[in-house]
Design a protein around this motif. Structure first.
Motif, PDB file in Angstrom:
ATOM      1  N   LEU A   1     -61.027 -57.313   4.545  1.00 40.83           N
ATOM      2  CA  LEU A   1     -61.829 -56.123   4.268  1.00 40.83           C
ATOM      3  C   LEU A   1     -63.194 -56.496   3.693  1.00 40.83           C
ATOM      4  O   LEU A   1     -64.206 -55.866   4.026  1.00 40.83           O
ATOM      5  CB  LEU A   1     -61.086 -55.209   3.299  1.00 40.83           C
ATOM      6  N   ARG A   2     -63.219 -57.520   2.846  1.00 40.24           N
ATOM      7  CA  ARG A   2     -64.500 -57.958   2.286  1.00 40.24           C
ATOM      8  C   ARG A   2     -65.419 -58.490   3.388  1.00 40.24           C
ATOM      9  O   ARG A   2     -66.626 -58.207   3.394  1.00 40.24           O
ATOM     10  CB  ARG A   2     -64.257 -59.040   1.231  1.00 40.24           C
ATOM     11  N   SER A   3     -64.831 -59.246   4.323  1.00 42.58           N
ATOM     12  CA  SER A   3     -65.626 -59.764   5.446  1.00 42.58           C
ATOM     13  C   SER A   3     -66.126 -58.626   6.330  1.00 42.58           C
ATOM     14  O   SER A   3     -67.290 -58.627   6.781  1.00 42.58           O
ATOM     15  CB  SER A   3     -64.786 -60.745   6.280  1.00 42.58           C
TER      16      SER A   3
ATOM     17  N   ALA B   1     -70.485 -55.081   8.022  1.00 47.90           N
ATOM     18  CA  ALA B   1     -71.016 -53.721   8.137  1.00 47.90           C
ATOM     19  C   ALA B   1     -72.377 -53.613   7.441  1.00 47.90           C
ATOM     20  O   ALA B   1     -73.298 -52.962   7.962  1.00 47.90           O
ATOM     21  CB  ALA B   1     -70.031 -52.722   7.534  1.00 47.90           C
ATOM     22  N   LYS B   2     -72.515 -54.258   6.296  1.00 49.64           N
ATOM     23  CA  LYS B   2     -73.804 -54.225   5.598  1.00 49.64           C
ATOM     24  C   LYS B   2     -74.878 -54.955   6.400  1.00 49.64           C
ATOM     25  O   LYS B   2     -76.027 -54.519   6.457  1.00 49.64           O
ATOM     26  CB  LYS B   2     -73.662 -54.847   4.215  1.00 49.64           C
ATOM     27  N   ALA B   3     -74.480 -56.087   7.006  1.00 52.42           N
ATOM     28  CA  ALA B   3     -75.439 -56.821   7.824  1.00 52.42           C
ATOM     29  C   ALA B   3     -75.886 -55.988   9.018  1.00 52.42           C
ATOM     30  O   ALA B   3     -77.071 -55.959   9.375  1.00 52.42           O
ATOM     31  CB  ALA B   3     -74.818 -58.138   8.294  1.00 52.42           C
ATOM     32  N   LEU B   4     -74.922 -55.305   9.649  1.00 50.62           N
ATOM     33  CA  LEU B   4     -75.255 -54.446  10.787  1.00 50.62           C
ATOM     34  C   LEU B   4     -76.151 -53.296  10.353  1.00 50.62           C
ATOM     35  O   LEU B   4     -77.093 -52.913  11.062  1.00 50.62           O
ATOM     36  CB  LEU B   4     -73.970 -53.925  11.419  1.00 50.62           C
ATOM     37  N   GLU B   5     -75.863 -52.745   9.183  1.00 48.37           N
ATOM     38  CA  GLU B   5     -76.693 -51.659   8.658  1.00 48.37           C
ATOM     39  C   GLU B   5     -78.114 -52.146   8.391  1.00 48.37           C
ATOM     40  O   GLU B   5     -79.096 -51.430   8.654  1.00 48.37           O
ATOM     41  CB  GLU B   5     -76.070 -51.110   7.372  1.00 48.37           C
TER      42      GLU B   5
END
Length: 218
Positions: A104-106, A111-115
């Motif tokens: 989940l952390r990965s 998701a943050k990188a994609l955002e």
């Protein structure tokens, strides 16, 4: 107040939750300790059983005491088996939970990188960029068409005129062919005389008659 504050602080530290890795490590240490104790109890059970057999009917009291100790060791061994099962289940649950946490952390990191990547993108800017690309492609096609068009002497030639001239030439050739078509010519009579056919067969018959006549006369 200072004493109470220290006591509360100490209790808070004691009750602080350990990390999953620390808990897993402690459970493994407990498993190793209980496994060693299992081996010890199994050896003790074997020893007490041998003691009971050795005394047998000679010393019933010693044999009974050995059997009682064996039963107590067996009970303790069964308790350790149950404890080990519980610890193993708890350790596996923690390991699975730790794995899920890492996954989940990965996923959250991704998701943050994609955002962050999409943050610098504006759908309106993307549409404008695609429109510019399409416009440049149309311009490039127009330039290619303009370059490929013939220039100079080729533009002054009328293709319809050339086709008319070609049809006229074909008609002239057809007229010539029609004029040359007439009655078929007969073959010419050869000037030399045809030699007479020699009666070879008749001569052969005469010679045969003369030979037969000669034989008859003799």
């Amino acid at each position: 107040m200072n004493f109470i504050g220290k006591l509360i602080g100490a209790m808070g530290k004691a009750e602080s939750s350990p990390s999953p890795q620390e808990a897993i490590q402690r459970l493994r240490e407990s498993e190793e300790l209980l496994c060693k104790k299992q081996l010890f109890l199994e050896e003790k059970i074997t020893l007490e059983l041998e003691t009971a057999r050795r005394h047998g009917t000679k010393n019933k009291r010693a044999a009974l005491l050995a059997l009682k100790r064996k039963k107590r060791f067996e009970k303790h061994l069964a308790q350790i088996d149950g404890t080990l099962s519980t610890i193993e289940f708890q350790r596996e649950s923690l390991e699975n939970a730790s794995t899920n946490t890492e996954v989940l952390r990965s996923m959250g990191f991704a998701a943050k990188a994609l955002e962050k990547v999409h943050k610098d993108m504006d759908i309106n800017k993307v549409d404008d960029l695609m429109a510019d690309i399409e416009e440049q492609q149309d311009l490039a096609q127009e330039i290619s068409d303009a370059i490929s068009r013939p220039v100079g002497f080729a533009q002054e030639i009328d293709e319809d005129e050339l086709l008319a001239e070609l049809e006229e030439m074909e008609q002239e050739e057809l007229d010539k062919e029609l004029l040359t078509v007439g009655e078929p010519e007969l073959p010419s009579v050869p000037s030399s005389t045809i030699p007479a056919v020699q009666p070879a067969k008749q001569e052969n018959e005469d010679e045969e008659d003369m030979r037969m006549l000669g034989l008859w006369a003799s």
